[in-house]
Enzyme design. Structure first.
Site, mmCIF file in Angstrom:
data_model
loop_
_atom_site.group_PDB
_atom_site.id
_atom_site.type_symbol
_atom_site.label_atom_id
_atom_site.label_comp_id
_atom_site.label_asym_id
_atom_site.label_seq_id
_atom_site.Cartn_x
_atom_site.Cartn_y
_atom_site.Cartn_z
ATOM 1 N N GLU A 108 11.430 11.751 -18.854
ATOM 2 C CA GLU A 108 11.622 10.308 -18.752
ATOM 3 C C GLU A 108 11.145 9.699 -20.067
ATOM 4 O OE1 GLU A 108 10.418 8.578 -14.789
ATOM 5 O OE2 GLU A 108 9.548 10.576 -14.595
ATOM 6 N N ARG A 148 2.250 23.797 -12.784
ATOM 7 C CA ARG A 148 2.132 22.991 -13.990
ATOM 8 C C ARG A 148 0.925 23.434 -14.811
ATOM 9 N NH1 ARG A 148 0.810 16.854 -12.953
ATOM 10 N NH2 ARG A 148 0.218 17.035 -15.136
ATOM 11 N N LYS A 155 0.987 10.679 -18.298
ATOM 12 C CA LYS A 155 1.543 9.825 -19.350
ATOM 13 C C LYS A 155 1.086 8.377 -19.179
ATOM 14 C CE LYS A 155 5.975 11.029 -19.278
ATOM 15 N NZ LYS A 155 7.411 11.010 -19.651
#
Length: 553
Positions: free
Chosen positions: A34, A259, A269
């Site tokens: 994104e 992850r 983020k």
């Protein structure tokens, strides 16, 4: 580039079986960030897995920007992401945007309405949240859930044409408000946002939610294996539902892997953006940031990052990885290929009283002892030099083999010197030491007389170049839970995360350029800062320290 990792893992076994069994003609993966921030080290793992698996099976990888939220996205992030992926050593086969497919997504949403599988809801975001239910209690049906298909079609078209304010209505999937999977309790598919989009401008005022857009993008692009991190596992049933009920000709499959989490490192983020927006760091590329651009500015190499991720492998479970492992890989990468140099970070002046005034000698020094092909260089030596403050003690502890009154040490690539006298200021602090040298002990001259136990580095005083050295520790301190996005970041900031020192480098570094890397003898690996370095201002970022043989405090 290095060979693809060969250790067996569950995703590669799935891909191999799919290819062998004929389910997949061509392996197609994608990296779908994104564009709402800069990439971080966690994304490097996803990049590595997607590109390397496709390469190993002769497939292709798309770079796709999931730009479905114009309120948080920016063209700056799109450009930065492209630069980071290429810097890591990868080139995408196709570059796409979710916004490329907005019209098709809209038509697929209309199809869901026509099938009675989606409806327009007038409830506010808070009301939807309150009626969603909990892990132990089912949700409540919206009072608008039974709207007729024709009314939903009209309202959805009116939403598209901007006839309602932000938040006035949403489009929801009609699934199961009692499902034990909260993601299936009539998830929102579209919301209204009268915001300017970086790619489509003001063409649209309704935007698909990520959970709806993402599977459609994969299906449109012919992705065979949609590889994502473990937090998306609970969304897999929704992913499959969207692809099936939207009647997509191509059916991608989603698989999840653990992850990457690093000790004392935040991967959100949103939190990283907060650090930038509040001026707590020097931008997204601050060398203390775990962003790819921050690591690049600090001096990390793409080879080291790929080697680090390769060692982690692909596993179902996540877990926290010690940051020291990443440091190990950068040391391993830099040691055989960067030149050695001498720098003094906390200088103490030394006057060699019996060395002739005005005389300058050129001393031979190896560029890198691990690579003889780099040859040697010459460095100046004269009556005045600088050494590290920690290399002198007036009253040394036991087994201290550096300079102290009456002791003799070797100057690296030069002579033996003996401390004869100490000069102090009015506060009793040592500001200068006087030594004598033995001209018979020149390095490389074949001297085989007495031995000394200490060797220290130095920089010639007459030709020394002032330099700024930036030493780093973890920006934030704490466990993964303590560094969660809900925590006040200011309370977790490490006040010692940046230490700025002013010292000297030798004349041999006079023509250094930004991004040049060195191993400063006994100090660590450093890079000329690409942002602040100028010909008249030498600034070096410490990439990683060396392991000291003496535990100085």
């Amino acid at each position: 580039m290095e060979e693809a990792f060969n250790a067996s893992d569950f995703i590669r076994e799935i891909v191999r079986d799919d290819v062998k069994g004929g389910r997949v003609r061509q392996v197609v993966t994608r990296f779908p960030p994104e564009p709402n921030g800069y990439l971080h080290i966690g994304h490097a793992k996803s990049i590595f897995i997607n590109f390397e698996i496709a390469r190993e099976f002769g497939g292709k990888t798309n770079l796709r920007f999931d730009d479905t939220n114009p309120l948080k996205e920016d063209a700056e992030y799109v450009k930065a992401i492209q630069e980071d992926v290429q810097w890591l050593g990868y080139q995408w086969d196709g570059m796409f945007f979710a916004s490329d497919y907005f019209e098709e997504m809209y038509q697929r949403a209309v199809l869901l309405i026509q099938k009675g599988l989606a409806y327009v809801d007038d409830q506010s975001a808070d009301e939807i949240r309150e009626t969603r239910g909990t892990l132990t209690e089912p949700g409540l049906n919206s009072p608008f859930r039974s709207r007729p298909v024709e009314e939903n079609l009209v309202l959805f078209e009116q939403m598209r044409h901007g006839q309602f304010a932000d938040g006035a209505k949403v489009l929801r999937a009609k699934m199961d408000m009692a499902s034990p999977n909260l993601n299936l309790r009539d998830p929102v598919l579209y919301r209204i946002s009268h915001a300017l989009h970086h790619n489509t401008g003001d063409t649209w005022c309704i935007y698909p939610m990520y959970a709806f857009a993402h599977p459609l993008e994969d299906a449109i692009e012919g992705v065979s294996h949609s590889l994502c991190t473990l937090e998306f596992k609970d969304q897999r049933p929704l992913y499959d539902w969207v692809v099936r009920e939207c009647e997509m000709p191509h059916v991608p499959r989603q698989y999840e892997f653990g992850r990457l989490n690093l000790t004392d490192t935040i991967m959100s983020k949103r939190s990283l953006k907060q650090l930038v927006d509040e001026g707590l760091v020097d931008g997204w590329d601050d060398p203390r940031m775990p962003t790819i651009s921050g690591l690049r500015r600090r001096g990390f190499t793409p080879e080291a990052i790929r080697s680090f991720v390769r060692e982690l492998g692909v596993t179902v479970a996540g877990g926290e990885v010690d940051y020291k492992l990443l440091e190990h890989h950068i040391r391993q990468d830099l040691s055989p290929k960067v030149p050695r140099a001498m720098a003094v970070l906390r200088p103490l002046k030394v006057i060699i009283t019996n060395y002739p005034e005005g005389r300058v000698e050129m001393m031979d020094a190896e560029v890198n002892p691990e690579d003889e092909s780099m040859g040697t260089k010459q460095i100046p030596f004269s009556r005045e030099i600088y050494i590290e403050q920690e290399d002198f003690m007036e009253v040394p502890p036991p087994k201290y083999f550096r300079l102290f009154p009456g002791n003799e040490v070797r100057l690296r690539n030069a002579y033996f010197i003996r401390c004869e006298d100490v000069v102090k200021d009015e506060f009793g602090r040592v500001v200068e030491i006087h030594c004598t040298y033995d001209p018979e002990t020149k390095s490389g001259s074949g001297f085989s007389g007495r031995k000394v136990k200490g060797t220290i580095h130095w920089v010639d005083g007459h030709t020394a170049i002032p330099a700024e050295f930036r030493l780093y520790e973890a920006l934030l301190k704490g466990t993964e839970e303590e560094l969660s996005p809900s925590v006040d970041l200011k309370s977790r900031l490490n006040p010692k995360s940046l230490e700025v020192l002013h010292g000297f480098v030798g004349k041999d570094l006079e023509k250094v350029a930004a991004y040049d890397k060195f191993q400063f003898v006994r100090q660590g690996y450093f890079q000329a800062d690409p942002k602040d370095f100028r010909s008249d201002r030498k600034v070096f970022n410490q990439i990683v320290s060396l392991k000291s043989s003496y535990p100085m405090k």
